[in-house]
Design an enzyme around this catalytic site. Structure first.
Site, mmCIF file in Angstrom:
data_model
loop_
_atom_site.group_PDB
_atom_site.id
_atom_site.type_symbol
_atom_site.label_atom_id
_atom_site.label_comp_id
_atom_site.label_asym_id
_atom_site.label_seq_id
_atom_site.Cartn_x
_atom_site.Cartn_y
_atom_site.Cartn_z
ATOM 1 N N CYS A 121 0.815 -1.217 0.000
ATOM 2 C CA CYS A 121 0.000 0.000 0.000
ATOM 3 C C CYS A 121 0.849 1.268 0.000
ATOM 4 O O CYS A 121 0.324 2.370 -0.157
ATOM 5 C CB CYS A 121 -0.959 -0.004 1.175
ATOM 6 S SG CYS A 121 -1.894 -1.530 1.305
ATOM 7 N N HIS A 255 -3.391 6.867 1.909
ATOM 8 C CA HIS A 255 -3.800 5.542 1.456
ATOM 9 C C HIS A 255 -5.152 5.224 2.082
ATOM 10 O O HIS A 255 -5.360 5.439 3.274
ATOM 11 C CB HIS A 255 -2.743 4.506 1.862
ATOM 12 C CG HIS A 255 -3.245 3.102 1.788
ATOM 13 N ND1 HIS A 255 -3.881 2.605 0.663
ATOM 14 C CD2 HIS A 255 -3.239 2.097 2.698
ATOM 15 C CE1 HIS A 255 -4.230 1.356 0.889
ATOM 16 N NE2 HIS A 255 -3.856 1.024 2.108
ATOM 17 N N ASN A 286 -10.350 -0.897 0.032
ATOM 18 C CA ASN A 286 -8.896 -0.707 0.147
ATOM 19 C C ASN A 286 -8.220 -1.435 -1.016
ATOM 20 O O ASN A 286 -8.120 -2.652 -1.009
ATOM 21 C CB ASN A 286 -8.423 -1.250 1.499
ATOM 22 C CG ASN A 286 -6.904 -1.228 1.668
ATOM 23 O OD1 ASN A 286 -6.158 -1.114 0.703
ATOM 24 N ND2 ASN A 286 -6.442 -1.364 2.894
#
Ligand SMILES: CC(C)(COP(=O)(O)OP(=O)(O)OC[C@H]1O[C@@H](n2cnc3c(N)ncnc32)[C@H](O)[C@@H]1OP(=O)(O)O)[C@@H](O)C(=O)NCCC(=O)NCCS
Length: 330
Positions: A121, A255, A286
């Site tokens: 990420c 993020h 996500n």
């Protein structure tokens, strides 16, 4: 003997952004047919109402190409003038070759240096850090940075502690030379002592032998603590490295890990109300390396942020790894 040394542009900036989201909408109602949970629990704990997973005819390559084509067109340059392609992903399921050379060829970025990076990420911000450094060092002129994931292929639908979180998508930017600086010094690092906090459940060969692609496991509370403590502090260090105060920020694009983590960062940073905050996790889930460029594109498309605005971006995830910059929005 003294060899020639490359001379780069003094500054770099993000010239354009593009994104691609898969067609299949998986809402919390559908998610609750796979795991014992509820729409209320998922929304309250993560902010996710629905996520996108790849459907018929979609894969990592098609999403990456779609996002990249938009970014290249918006940059107003020929694909052939892109001399470096960096793909950040953890969901390309061939150890070798990387997917980036194939993307470069399909896009028309002939003879571009092309490679994949695995920084989960944080991968998009790792890519921006590399692109900026390559351009200023004279190793590259126009760099295409893609963050793309199909994490739906790595979800254990029997694991109620992770299944609701992860999603698919792609975002891409073109980074190029600039008269003024549009990318601050990268603040990045890792904590390999926590390498098991988000990881594949089993080594790749074992996963393949048992017919899956290496499903993800996560120690949710450990990640939460790290993100709301250490990473919130790293966000402050990123602002300091850029020489920017919170009052000078227009947008915050963290993020999209979890809305509660974003909220904790907001409190820690003491961001003024006027700063626009990315919340694309609500509809996209996500999607790891894709989440920051996707959110950037969405904020610009909605008009909430505009070209020239100053934005703090920070990625963090499996490794554990993190990276952040302050950027000028394209
Ligand atoms: C994943 C996360 C949402 C789980 O929340 P949590 O509060 O830590 O969950 P816990 O495992 O402690 O469980 C708390 C309760 O919720 C329940 N629960 C767990 N998963 C559930 C689910 N999917 N649906 C409903 N209830 C659930 C548990 O059974 C437990 O119930 P109890 O209190 O009656 O025993 C949270 O840890 C988190 O956000 N972590 C960060 C993850 C992240 O952002 N990762 C991405 C980084 S890139």
């Amino acid at each position: 003997m003294s060899l020639n040394v490359a001379q780069g542009s003094r500054f770099a900036r993000i010239l354009s952004v593009g994104s691609a989201i898969p067609s299949r909408v998986v809402d919390n109602e559908e998610m609750c047919t796979y795991i014992e949970s509820s729409d209320e629990w998922i929304q309250q704990r993560t902010g996710i109402a629905e996520r996108r997973w790849i459907g018929e005819g979609e894969d990592l390559e098609s999403l990456s190409l779609a996002a990249a084509r938009i970014a290249i067109e918006r940059a107003g340059i020929e694909a052939s003038s892109i001399d470096t392609v960096i793909l950040s992903t953890v969901s390309h399921f061939d150890q070798t070759p990387g997917l980036a050379p194939k993307l470069a060829a399909k896009l028309g970025a002939t003879d571009a240096a092309a490679y994949d990076i695995s920084a989960a990420c944080a991968g998009f911000c790792y890519g921006i850090g590399q692109a900026d450094a390559l351009i200023r060092a004279g190793a590259a002129t126009n760099v295409l940075v893609i963050g793309a994931e199909t994490l739906s292929e790595m979800i254990n639908l029997e694991d109620r502690s992770t299944a609701f979180l992860f999603a698919d998508g792609a975002g891409a930017v073109v980074v190029g030379p600039s008269e003024t600086n549009g990318i601050s010094p990268v603040v990045w690092g890792s904590d390999g002592d926590q390498f098991e906090a988000i990881a594949q459940a089993e080594p790749w060969p074992d996963a393949v032998a048992s017919g899956n692609k290496g499903v993800l496991t996560m120690q949710g509370q450990a990640v939460f603590r790290w993100a709301t403590g250490f990473i919130a502090d790293a966000a402050k260090r990123t602002l300091d490295a850029a020489g920017v105060t919170v009052d000078q920020l227009d947008a915050f694009i963290p993020h999209q890990a979890n809305d509660r983590i974003t909220n904790a960062m907001l409190r820690s940073l003491k961001l003024p109300e006027k700063v626009v905050v990315a919340r694309t996790i609500k509809n996209f889930g996500n999607n790891s390396a894709a989440s920051i460029p996707l959110a950037m594109d969405a904020l610009l498309a909605s008009g909430e942020a505009k070209s020239g605005d100053t934005a703090l971006i920070i990625g963090f995830g499996a490794g554990l790894v993190y990276a952040g910059q302050v950027i000028t929005l394209p």
